[in-house]
Design a protein around this motif. Sequence first.
Motif, mmCIF file in Angstrom:
data_model
loop_
_atom_site.group_PDB
_atom_site.id
_atom_site.type_symbol
_atom_site.label_atom_id
_atom_site.label_comp_id
_atom_site.label_asym_id
_atom_site.label_seq_id
_atom_site.Cartn_x
_atom_site.Cartn_y
_atom_site.Cartn_z
ATOM 1 N N THR A 98 61.943 37.430 25.686
ATOM 2 C CA THR A 98 62.568 37.969 27.233
ATOM 3 C C THR A 98 64.024 38.194 26.829
ATOM 4 O OG1 THR A 98 60.983 36.819 28.514
ATOM 5 C CG2 THR A 98 62.653 37.725 29.468
ATOM 6 N N TYR B 24 67.556 39.149 28.913
ATOM 7 C CA TYR B 24 68.507 38.926 30.430
ATOM 8 C C TYR B 24 69.812 39.890 30.254
ATOM 9 C CZ TYR B 24 70.537 37.200 34.361
ATOM 10 O OH TYR B 24 71.465 37.080 35.506
ATOM 11 N N GLU C 35 60.198 42.192 27.763
ATOM 12 C CA GLU C 35 60.895 42.721 29.074
ATOM 13 C C GLU C 35 61.941 42.283 29.123
ATOM 14 O OE1 GLU C 35 58.673 40.674 32.300
ATOM 15 O OE2 GLU C 35 59.827 38.752 32.047
ATOM 16 N N TRP D 91 65.279 41.685 32.229
ATOM 17 C CA TRP D 91 65.258 41.179 33.840
ATOM 18 C C TRP D 91 67.000 40.878 33.950
ATOM 19 C CZ3 TRP D 91 66.401 35.869 35.919
ATOM 20 C CH2 TRP D 91 66.524 35.145 35.034
ATOM 21 N N TYR E 278 63.351 49.778 36.732
ATOM 22 C CA TYR E 278 63.174 48.355 36.995
ATOM 23 C C TYR E 278 62.728 48.063 38.229
ATOM 24 C CZ TYR E 278 66.562 47.284 33.238
ATOM 25 O OH TYR E 278 66.816 47.175 31.817
ATOM 26 N N THR F 164 61.625 41.862 41.639
ATOM 27 C CA THR F 164 60.416 40.903 41.679
ATOM 28 C C THR F 164 60.913 39.853 42.423
ATOM 29 O OG1 THR F 164 61.351 39.878 39.831
ATOM 30 C CG2 THR F 164 59.614 41.583 39.480
ATOM 31 N N VAL G 19 63.170 43.693 37.113
ATOM 32 C CA VAL G 19 62.465 43.567 35.805
ATOM 33 C C VAL G 19 62.088 44.857 35.401
ATOM 34 C CG1 VAL G 19 60.758 42.213 34.548
ATOM 35 C CG2 VAL G 19 61.719 41.016 36.329
#
Length: 150
Positions: A69, A71, A105, A107, A126, A129, A146
């Motif tokens: 993931t 960020y 993904e 985020w 995006y 969420t 996300v």
Amino acid sequence: MIYRLFQRRDFDDLYAIEEICFHPPQRFTRRYMRQLIASADAATWIAEQNDLMAGFAIVEWAQQITGITAYIATIEVLPQHRSQGIGAELLRRLEGSANAERANEVWLHVDAENASAIRLYERAGYGKTGRAEHYYARNRAAAIYVKNLV
């Protein structure tokens, strides 16, 4: 505009942009910024014009149970260079770095009142969420966005 990866000599110019774009307590400390940039699990992209930095962006990634993931730690563009597509291109570069690391993904947190940044993320696919109350400061919420990369 030229886009390239961070080089050690860029730090002072990069941090000068951080000081313009953010004020305490939202501003990263020099120490934290150096640690973030130096991480083997992060990529920092620079936007520059005529050898002057116009903005930068940082993405980091980590292995999770569901896969890698990414960020987005920050995307920052000097006020005089905003609304020229620089943030969108930096975002594309961050996503490219995340893809190269096989992230599932990406985020981020964004100030819930930063309409222009929210438009940028929504246009790039995006989806919102969640929300984190008091994320930036007391009574200053962040929206959580996300994007699936696979």
